[in-house]
Design a protein around this motif. Structure first.
Motif, PDB file in Angstrom:
ATOM      1  N   ASP A 205      69.933  50.436  33.836  1.00 37.81           N
ATOM      2  CA  ASP A 205      68.684  50.937  34.422  1.00 37.81           C
ATOM      3  C   ASP A 205      67.584  50.980  33.363  1.00 37.81           C
ATOM      4  O   ASP A 205      66.422  50.669  33.645  1.00 37.81           O
ATOM      5  CB  ASP A 205      68.911  52.328  35.018  1.00 37.81           C
ATOM      6  CG  ASP A 205      67.667  52.858  35.713  1.00 37.81           C
ATOM      7  OD1 ASP A 205      67.180  52.204  36.655  1.00 37.81           O
ATOM      8  OD2 ASP A 205      67.163  53.922  35.295  1.00 37.81           O
ATOM      9  N   ARG A 208      66.350  47.539  32.792  1.00 36.62           N
ATOM     10  CA  ARG A 208      65.529  47.146  33.941  1.00 36.62           C
ATOM     11  C   ARG A 208      64.114  47.709  33.847  1.00 36.62           C
ATOM     12  O   ARG A 208      63.159  47.104  34.342  1.00 36.62           O
ATOM     13  CB  ARG A 208      66.213  47.633  35.224  1.00 36.62           C
ATOM     14  CG  ARG A 208      65.639  47.062  36.508  1.00 36.62           C
ATOM     15  CD  ARG A 208      66.422  47.576  37.712  1.00 36.62           C
ATOM     16  NE  ARG A 208      67.789  47.057  37.734  1.00 36.62           N
ATOM     17  CZ  ARG A 208      68.882  47.785  37.602  1.00 36.62           C
ATOM     18  NH1 ARG A 208      68.795  49.106  37.436  1.00 36.62           N
ATOM     19  NH2 ARG A 208      70.076  47.228  37.642  1.00 36.62           N
ATOM     20  N   ARG A 209      63.967  48.858  33.208  1.00 35.21           N
ATOM     21  CA  ARG A 209      62.661  49.529  33.130  1.00 35.21           C
ATOM     22  C   ARG A 209      61.938  49.285  31.814  1.00 35.21           C
ATOM     23  O   ARG A 209      60.894  49.877  31.563  1.00 35.21           O
ATOM     24  CB  ARG A 209      62.853  51.033  33.350  1.00 35.21           C
ATOM     25  CG  ARG A 209      63.305  51.401  34.755  1.00 35.21           C
ATOM     26  CD  ARG A 209      63.343  52.901  34.979  1.00 35.21           C
ATOM     27  NE  ARG A 209      64.445  53.548  34.258  1.00 35.21           N
ATOM     28  CZ  ARG A 209      64.311  54.281  33.180  1.00 35.21           C
ATOM     29  NH1 ARG A 209      63.109  54.460  32.643  1.00 35.21           N
ATOM     30  NH2 ARG A 209      65.356  54.839  32.598  1.00 35.21           N
ATOM     31  N   GLU A 212      58.041  44.252  29.774  1.00 32.30           N
ATOM     32  CA  GLU A 212      58.264  42.821  29.992  1.00 32.30           C
ATOM     33  C   GLU A 212      57.895  42.030  28.738  1.00 32.30           C
ATOM     34  O   GLU A 212      56.938  42.341  28.034  1.00 32.30           O
ATOM     35  CB  GLU A 212      57.450  42.330  31.188  1.00 32.30           C
ATOM     36  CG  GLU A 212      57.733  40.876  31.550  1.00 32.30           C
ATOM     37  CD  GLU A 212      57.168  40.474  32.900  1.00 32.30           C
ATOM     38  OE1 GLU A 212      57.107  39.270  33.170  1.00 32.30           O
ATOM     39  OE2 GLU A 212      56.785  41.380  33.682  1.00 32.30           O
ATOM     40  N   LYS A 218      61.367  38.829  32.936  1.00 29.94           N
ATOM     41  CA  LYS A 218      61.305  40.137  33.592  1.00 29.94           C
ATOM     42  C   LYS A 218      62.531  40.993  33.240  1.00 29.94           C
ATOM     43  O   LYS A 218      63.670  40.518  33.279  1.00 29.94           O
ATOM     44  CB  LYS A 218      61.216  39.967  35.111  1.00 29.94           C
ATOM     45  CG  LYS A 218      59.881  39.435  35.604  1.00 29.94           C
ATOM     46  CD  LYS A 218      59.845  39.375  37.123  1.00 29.94           C
ATOM     47  CE  LYS A 218      58.450  39.018  37.644  1.00 29.94           C
ATOM     48  NZ  LYS A 218      57.997  37.699  37.178  1.00 29.94           N
ATOM     49  N   PRO A 219      62.302  42.260  32.908  1.00 29.56           N
ATOM     50  CA  PRO A 219      63.422  43.157  32.583  1.00 29.56           C
ATOM     51  C   PRO A 219      64.466  43.242  33.695  1.00 29.56           C
ATOM     52  O   PRO A 219      65.655  43.346  33.410  1.00 29.56           O
ATOM     53  CB  PRO A 219      62.739  44.497  32.356  1.00 29.56           C
ATOM     54  CG  PRO A 219      61.350  44.148  31.939  1.00 29.56           C
ATOM     55  CD  PRO A 219      60.997  42.921  32.730  1.00 29.56           C
ATOM     56  N   LYS A 220      64.039  43.188  34.949  1.00 30.27           N
ATOM     57  CA  LYS A 220      65.018  43.302  36.035  1.00 30.27           C
ATOM     58  C   LYS A 220      66.006  42.144  36.009  1.00 30.27           C
ATOM     59  O   LYS A 220      67.188  42.299  36.342  1.00 30.27           O
ATOM     60  CB  LYS A 220      64.322  43.382  37.398  1.00 30.27           C
ATOM     61  CG  LYS A 220      63.625  42.100  37.837  1.00 30.27           C
ATOM     62  CD  LYS A 220      63.066  42.225  39.250  1.00 30.27           C
ATOM     63  CE  LYS A 220      62.448  40.899  39.718  1.00 30.27           C
ATOM     64  NZ  LYS A 220      61.923  41.009  41.096  1.00 30.27           N
ATOM     65  N   ASN A 221      65.527  40.946  35.602  1.00 31.88           N
ATOM     66  CA  ASN A 221      66.421  39.800  35.518  1.00 31.88           C
ATOM     67  C   ASN A 221      67.298  39.853  34.262  1.00 31.88           C
ATOM     68  O   ASN A 221      68.463  39.454  34.295  1.00 31.88           O
ATOM     69  CB  ASN A 221      65.618  38.503  35.563  1.00 31.88           C
ATOM     70  CG  ASN A 221      65.113  38.189  36.962  1.00 31.88           C
ATOM     71  OD1 ASN A 221      65.730  38.602  37.945  1.00 31.88           O
ATOM     72  ND2 ASN A 221      64.018  37.475  37.063  1.00 31.88           N
ATOM     73  N   ALA A 223      68.372  42.595  33.005  1.00 30.62           N
ATOM     74  CA  ALA A 223      69.390  43.570  33.393  1.00 30.62           C
ATOM     75  C   ALA A 223      70.434  42.924  34.300  1.00 30.62           C
ATOM     76  O   ALA A 223      71.639  43.166  34.161  1.00 30.62           O
ATOM     77  CB  ALA A 223      68.733  44.752  34.098  1.00 30.62           C
ATOM     78  N   PHE A 224      69.975  42.083  35.223  1.00 32.64           N
ATOM     79  CA  PHE A 224      70.896  41.403  36.140  1.00 32.64           C
ATOM     80  C   PHE A 224      71.912  40.566  35.364  1.00 32.64           C
ATOM     81  O   PHE A 224      73.125  40.640  35.610  1.00 32.64           O
ATOM     82  CB  PHE A 224      70.119  40.514  37.106  1.00 32.64           C
ATOM     83  CG  PHE A 224      70.993  39.575  37.898  1.00 32.64           C
ATOM     84  CD1 PHE A 224      71.654  40.012  39.036  1.00 32.64           C
ATOM     85  CD2 PHE A 224      71.173  38.253  37.490  1.00 32.64           C
ATOM     86  CE1 PHE A 224      72.480  39.154  39.760  1.00 32.64           C
ATOM     87  CE2 PHE A 224      71.988  37.390  38.200  1.00 32.64           C
ATOM     88  CZ  PHE A 224      72.650  37.838  39.334  1.00 32.64           C
ATOM     89  N   ASP A 227      74.365  42.653  33.149  1.00 31.77           N
ATOM     90  CA  ASP A 227      75.346  43.307  34.007  1.00 31.77           C
ATOM     91  C   ASP A 227      76.330  42.297  34.593  1.00 31.77           C
ATOM     92  O   ASP A 227      77.525  42.577  34.721  1.00 31.77           O
ATOM     93  CB  ASP A 227      74.625  44.056  35.126  1.00 31.77           C
ATOM     94  CG  ASP A 227      75.557  44.945  35.934  1.00 31.77           C
ATOM     95  OD1 ASP A 227      76.247  45.789  35.314  1.00 31.77           O
ATOM     96  OD2 ASP A 227      75.608  44.814  37.167  1.00 31.77           O
ATOM     97  N   LYS A 247      65.538  34.283  39.553  1.00 37.90           N
ATOM     98  CA  LYS A 247      66.517  35.036  38.787  1.00 37.90           C
ATOM     99  C   LYS A 247      66.322  34.922  37.287  1.00 37.90           C
ATOM    100  O   LYS A 247      66.995  35.612  36.513  1.00 37.90           O
ATOM    101  CB  LYS A 247      67.949  34.554  39.130  1.00 37.90           C
ATOM    102  CG  LYS A 247      68.479  35.069  40.452  1.00 37.90           C
ATOM    103  CD  LYS A 247      68.621  36.585  40.414  1.00 37.90           C
ATOM    104  CE  LYS A 247      69.239  37.129  41.701  1.00 37.90           C
ATOM    105  NZ  LYS A 247      69.235  38.620  41.699  1.00 37.90           N
TER     106      LYS A 247
END
Length: 249
Positions: A205, A208-209, A212, A218-221, A223-224, A227, A247
């Motif tokens: 998390d 993800r936050r 950038e 992107k941080p969300k990617n 993190a994806f 993980d 992605k």
């Protein structure tokens, strides 16, 4: 929960693509990784010392222990796959110079020609030496070394030089996210020994936050992919080169 320094911890190779065009390469840099370095693996027992706040020598000891742990893990994975392995050199510094030039960003980078991981200890690291941030400096850059040994860096470089600006950015993102995924594969075996001081879900998390990065995406990617490597536990889960653009941007 306090804000973690994930952006600094995931700093990648300064000058990674500055060594000039490489030899002709496959249409994607995956080079067979889907079929190797996978399967069940035992937990890795590593001795990673505590960090004493404000003590450079303590941080150096931590990074050296992390390097030994990563080396044992990847040497084992390469051997199981029947692939040649050699460890990178590891340089730990408080300055801004490295074997491949000035360190223009905080954290760590990988010098591919010298096969050297450079860890820069920053003032912030001394003030707030959060274990998982420190560990990730080694794990992510070792991911770049795996890319070097398996031909991914050469293949990516061959695609990079003739590409447009936007295509180069996408190639950079694919490279960095695969290194994140490789770090996750390592954590699958070593996280318990690292004693990260944070639950895995909270760490992801925080990734993800994070802020950038133009180089990383992107941080969300990020993190994806980290993980995905952690939960999959094998490099075959880390094929960012054929993943959809959404992605890896």
């Amino acid at each position: 929960m306090r804000t973690l320094l994930v952006a600094a911890a995931t700093c990648a190779a300064a000058g990674l693509l500055l060594s000039g065009p490489a030899r002709a390469a496959p249409s994607t840099p995956q080079t067979g990784l889907s079929d190797v370095m996978g399967g069940d693996q035992p937990l890795l027992t590593c001795v990673v010392p505590a960090i004493r706040e404000g003590v450079v020598a303590s941080l150096r000891s931590f990074h050296r222990a992390m390097a030994r742990c990563a080396d044992r893990f990847w040497a084992g994975r390469f051997a199981a796959a029947g692939l040649a392995y050699s460890p990178p050199q590891v340089t730990i510094t408080t300055g801004s110079d490295s074997v491949c030039g000035k360190i223009t960003s905080s954290g760590a980078h990988y010098c591919p020609e010298q096969r050297t991981i450079v860890i820069r200890i920053m003032k912030q690291d001394l003030r707030d030496p959060f274990r998982m941030n420190m560990a990730h400096s080694v794990a992510h850059e070792w991911g770049h070394h795996v890319q070097q040994l398996t031909g991914v860096l050469d293949a990516q470089s061959a695609l990079y030089w003739p590409a447009s600006s936007s295509a180069r950015t996408l190639l950079s993102h694919r490279l960095e996210m695969q290194a994140e995924c490789f770090a996750g594969v390592f954590y699958n075996a070593a996280l318990e020994s690292i004693k990260p001081g944070i639950e895995w879900e909270d760490w992801i998390d925080a990734v993800r936050r994070a802020e950038e990065s133009e180089i990383h995406g992107k941080p969300k990617n990020l993190a994806f992919w980290q993980d995905r490597g952690y939960r999959g536990g094998a490099t075959g889960f880390c094929n960012t080169w054929t993943a959809t653009k959404t992605k890896v941007t």
